[in-house]
Design an enzyme around this catalytic site. Structure first.
Site, PDB file in Angstrom:
ATOM      1  N   HIS A 124      16.873   3.893  29.749  1.00 27.79           N
ATOM      2  CA  HIS A 124      16.383   2.909  28.771  1.00 27.79           C
ATOM      3  C   HIS A 124      16.791   3.323  27.349  1.00 27.79           C
ATOM      4  CE1 HIS A 124      13.396  -0.188  27.437  1.00 27.79           C
ATOM      5  NE2 HIS A 124      13.441   0.564  26.340  1.00 27.79           N
ATOM      6  N   GLU A 125      16.543   4.579  26.994  1.00 30.99           N
ATOM      7  CA  GLU A 125      16.854   5.023  25.632  1.00 30.99           C
ATOM      8  C   GLU A 125      18.363   5.112  25.399  1.00 30.99           C
ATOM      9  OE1 GLU A 125      14.632   5.055  23.463  1.00 30.99           O
ATOM     10  OE2 GLU A 125      12.947   4.854  24.851  1.00 30.99           O
ATOM     11  N   PRO A 169       0.829  -1.219   0.000  1.00 29.34           N
ATOM     12  CA  PRO A 169       0.000   0.000   0.000  1.00 29.34           C
ATOM     13  C   PRO A 169       0.855   1.257   0.000  1.00 29.34           C
ATOM     14  CG  PRO A 169      -0.780  -1.573   1.650  1.00 29.34           C
ATOM     15  CD  PRO A 169       0.538  -2.089   1.161  1.00 29.34           C
ATOM     16  N   GLY A 170       0.365   2.270  -0.714  1.00 35.39           N
ATOM     17  CA  GLY A 170       1.027   3.568  -0.718  1.00 35.39           C
ATOM     18  C   GLY A 170       2.151   3.735  -1.701  1.00 35.39           C
ATOM     19  N   THR A 224      -2.547   3.308  -7.735  1.00 33.68           N
ATOM     20  CA  THR A 224      -3.680   4.097  -8.224  1.00 33.68           C
ATOM     21  C   THR A 224      -3.208   5.363  -8.910  1.00 33.68           C
ATOM     22  OG1 THR A 224      -4.989   3.228  -6.377  1.00 33.68           O
ATOM     23  CG2 THR A 224      -5.875   5.115  -7.550  1.00 33.68           C
ATOM     24  N   HIS A 226      19.660   1.673  24.519  1.00 34.80           N
ATOM     25  CA  HIS A 226      19.505   1.356  23.090  1.00 34.80           C
ATOM     26  C   HIS A 226      20.639   1.958  22.271  1.00 34.80           C
ATOM     27  CE1 HIS A 226      15.683  -0.677  23.221  1.00 34.80           C
ATOM     28  NE2 HIS A 226      15.057   0.346  23.792  1.00 34.80           N
TER      29      HIS A 226
END
Length: 679
Positions: free
Chosen positions: A479-480, A259-260, A264, A483
């Protein structure tokens, strides 16, 4: 063979008019309108200017000789009345008055002469005030009416009713009311009956080339698909170039992709480029609750297309009617199968449709019926996949043409930082950037606006109203940073672009954004393991700092488990499980749906054990990295608590101040240098 132009529909008001001569249908409206205007002029206009009085008042005016004239009809009397003032006095002859008073004084004579000039016709003009008006009175059965009128000296005549009024009131008006009621009822009943009779008619919309506003120049990022469709359009416009070599026009072109990606939009571009009729509709337009309606609509659609050949039919979401037959049970399946059967026959049946090309789009090609995909029906299957770096750059240029960009905007950098985004996502990014710039009263769109828009599309909008406590905010910061720090010390991880503890979206209390430095279509086992370490780095940081974990790693565990399961079940990256492929993906263009296991229970248990071992090993490695760089973990977390957001430059500045580089040796130092240079 010359190009066949598209037939232009004749306007409705011209299609019903006979060729040459007078349009006699105008008389049906002209004659009644003329009669109505005459009636209004004769009767209704006069009714507004005539005063209605009672019969007793009429007799009083007759006795006072105020009725000047009247017309006596069968039901009413009309005429004019002249009102005279009450102080009016009749006077004798002026000549006699003057002659009988010969001896009066000269002064008196002059006054008399002045008064005599005002006496005319036996009345005194100085006191005579008249008021004339038209009257109407309902006639009463009065045998002496004529006698009273003759005695008062009234001019009267008898009249008969107007033929036009009698004709209109007695015939035209009742017939008109009945005709109006009959027309209203017939239209209501006819519309209901017509809706029932037209239920099998096609709902396709005939699109003119000037209605779409899109051509191939407005489509970017899918050059191969655009080239294939350009060839189809050129075949319709210049068939001699192909027919002289024995080539046949393709009967069907299927656009497949996630999709996207612009399926169309490509169809709209074909409608804008082709100089032939273009019918557009959706696959759901064929589906109704009545069995056979869809097949009837397919027949009607191809009948219209054949009359307008050469032409193109576009069916969006083909999987709504093209699913494999015999999969489901029920009336809905029977209706879908009948529709699909009729579509198969119309595309390549006993009677071939010449000059009709069927263009369809779907993101679920694996569910389509095999008979629909064979050569002779859909001869071409064009894949419209997510754009690469060059495609994303071209899409950004197309969607930024009507937007004022600042001189420092680097679209290539934005394209590099948006891997995997579709054309619709990139258009949304530039639109969000324009909205963000307008929110700050900016005149142009800056680089920061576009980068903030990318983060908004990826992670969701900022939610600064969600206030976190001091303890929770500090936990989110560790926490971040976990990462980011684990990813920085993993050789195959993507560079860290931004760290933030500002809540975004529905559940994210913070996020770490990684942006790849280039296109990558394959992943090795080492690269997947490093990504697993980065995903589990947040939970590992909480364990290292606080000695216990929280619920904040739910999404990390979900993504890490799915990735590890794909390693074992789909990629054959486990020595214990081997090279078997025991996962069945539901859709090739929707990978987020996951897959179902296709193996025995014993193999499934072994897969679970292997997945757990892979995750445990990655988790232990992440903890080891954080323990080795605990000083950096604390320093970056404190800086993040103070500023709430750290970009890649600020994050790299802490990595260069590594006091534990001797623990990892020259390999890690070289890796950091490579990441810094790539970013």
């Amino acid at each position: 063979m010359s190009k066949i132009p598209a037939p232009k529909p004749r306007p409705p008001h011209l299609s019903k008019r006979p060729a040459g001569g007078f349009n006699w249908q105008v008389l049906w409206w002209y004659i009644p309108t003329t009669l109505l205007l005459l009636w209004i002029w004769q009767d209704l206009f006069a009714a507004v200017t005539i005063r209605t009085i009672s019969y007793s008042e009429f007799k009083e005016h007759v006795e006072r000789s105020e009725v000047e004239e009247c017309k006596i009809g069968d039901e009413q009397i009309v005429g004019s009345i002249v009102l005279q003032s009450a102080n009016e006095k009749p006077v004798e002859s002026t000549s006699e008055t003057v002659s009988s008073n010969k001896t009066v004084d000269r002064a008196t004579t002059k006054e008399s002469i002045g008064e005599d000039e005002r006496k005319v016709d036996g009345t005194d003009k100085s006191d005579n005030k008249t008021d004339k008006f038209l009257f109407r009175v309902v006639r009463v059965d009065d045998p002496k009416l004529v006698e009273h009128l003759e005695k008062a000296g009234v001019k009267f005549v008898g009249v008969r009713p107007s033929l036009l009024s009698q004709f209109l009131l007695s015939w035209i008006l009742p017939i008109g009311i009945m005709f109006l009621l009959w027309t209203m009822l017939s239209r209501r009943l006819g519309s209901a009956g017509q809706a029932v009779m037209n239920i099998g008619k096609s709902k396709a919309t005939l699109v003119a080339d000037q209605d779409t506003g899109v051509n191939f120049g407005d489509v970017a990022g899918c050059d191969e698909a655009k080239f294939e469709l350009q060839e189809v359009v050129d075949f319709l416009q210049n068939p001699d170039r192909y027919t002289q070599l024995g080539a046949k026009i393709p009967k069907g072109v299927l656009l497949v992709g996630p999709p996207g990606t612009g399926k169309t939009l490509l169809a709209r571009a074909v409608a804008g480029e082709a100089k032939v009729p273009f019918f557009s509709l959706s696959g759901s337009d064929f589906v109704e609750m009545f069995v056979g309606v869809g097949a009837s609509r397919v027949r009607d659609l191809f009948d219209q297309a054949t009359k307008n050949a050469p032409c193109i039919i576009f069916i969006d979401e083909l999987d709504a009617i093209g699913r494999q037959r015999g999969v489901h049970v029920g009336a809905v399946n029977d209706e879908r199968e009948q529709t699909l059967n009729q579509l198969l026959v119309e595309m390549d049946g006993f009677e071939a449709n010449v000059g009709v090309i069927l263009l369809a789009a779907t993101n679920r090609p694996e569910v389509l019926d095999r008979a629909l995909l064979r050569p002779g029906r859909f001869d071409r299957q064009i894949v419209v996949d997510a754009p690469d770096l060059a495609g994303r750059l071209a899409i950004l240029k197309v969607h930024s043409r009507n937007k004022p960009l600042d001189a420092d905007v680097e679209l290539r950098k934005i394209a590099q930082g948006t891997p995997g985004m579709s054309g619709a996502d990139l258009a949304n990014v530039l639109n969000e950037a324009a909205l963000l710039s307008a929110r700050h009263d900016g005149k142009v769109i800056k680089q920061k606006d576009i980068e903030d828009a990318v983060e908004k599309v990826i992670a969701g909008p900022e939610r600064r109203s969600r206030l976190l406590g001091t303890v929770e905010k500090k936990r989110v910061a560790f926490h971040e940073v976990g990462h980011a720090l684990v990813a920085a010390y993993s050789p195959h991880s993507d560079p860290v672009h931004k760290i933030s503890i500002v809540p975004r979206g529905r559940a994210a209390l913070g996020y770490t954004l990684h942006l790849p430095s280039g296109e990558q279509f394959l992943l090795t086992r080492s690269e997947i393991i490093d990504r697993l370490k980065g995903l589990l780095g947040g939970r590992a940081a909480e364990q290292v700092v606080y000695g216990e974990v929280s619920t904040g790693a739910e999404n990390d565990l979900e993504r890490a488990t799915a990735m590890a399961r794909q390693m074992v079940c789909m990629y054959g990256m486990s020595e214990k499980i081997g090279l078997i492929h025991c996962a069945r993906r539901e859709s090739m263009f929707m990978p987020d749906q996951g897959g179902a296991l296709d193996c025995s229970d014993a193999t499934a248990n072994a897969i679970d054990i292997e997945v757990r071992q892979i995750l445990d090993a990655a988790y232990q490695d992440a903890q080891q990295i954080l323990v080795s760089h605990r000083d950096q973990l604390d320093a970056i977390a404190n800086e993040l608590l103070e500023k709430e957001t750290l970009d890649s430059a600020a994050f790299r500045s802490f990595l260069t101040q590594d006091h534990t580089a001797d623990r990892l040796g020259d390999t890690v130092a070289g890796n950091l240098g490579e990441q810094t240079g790539d970013d």
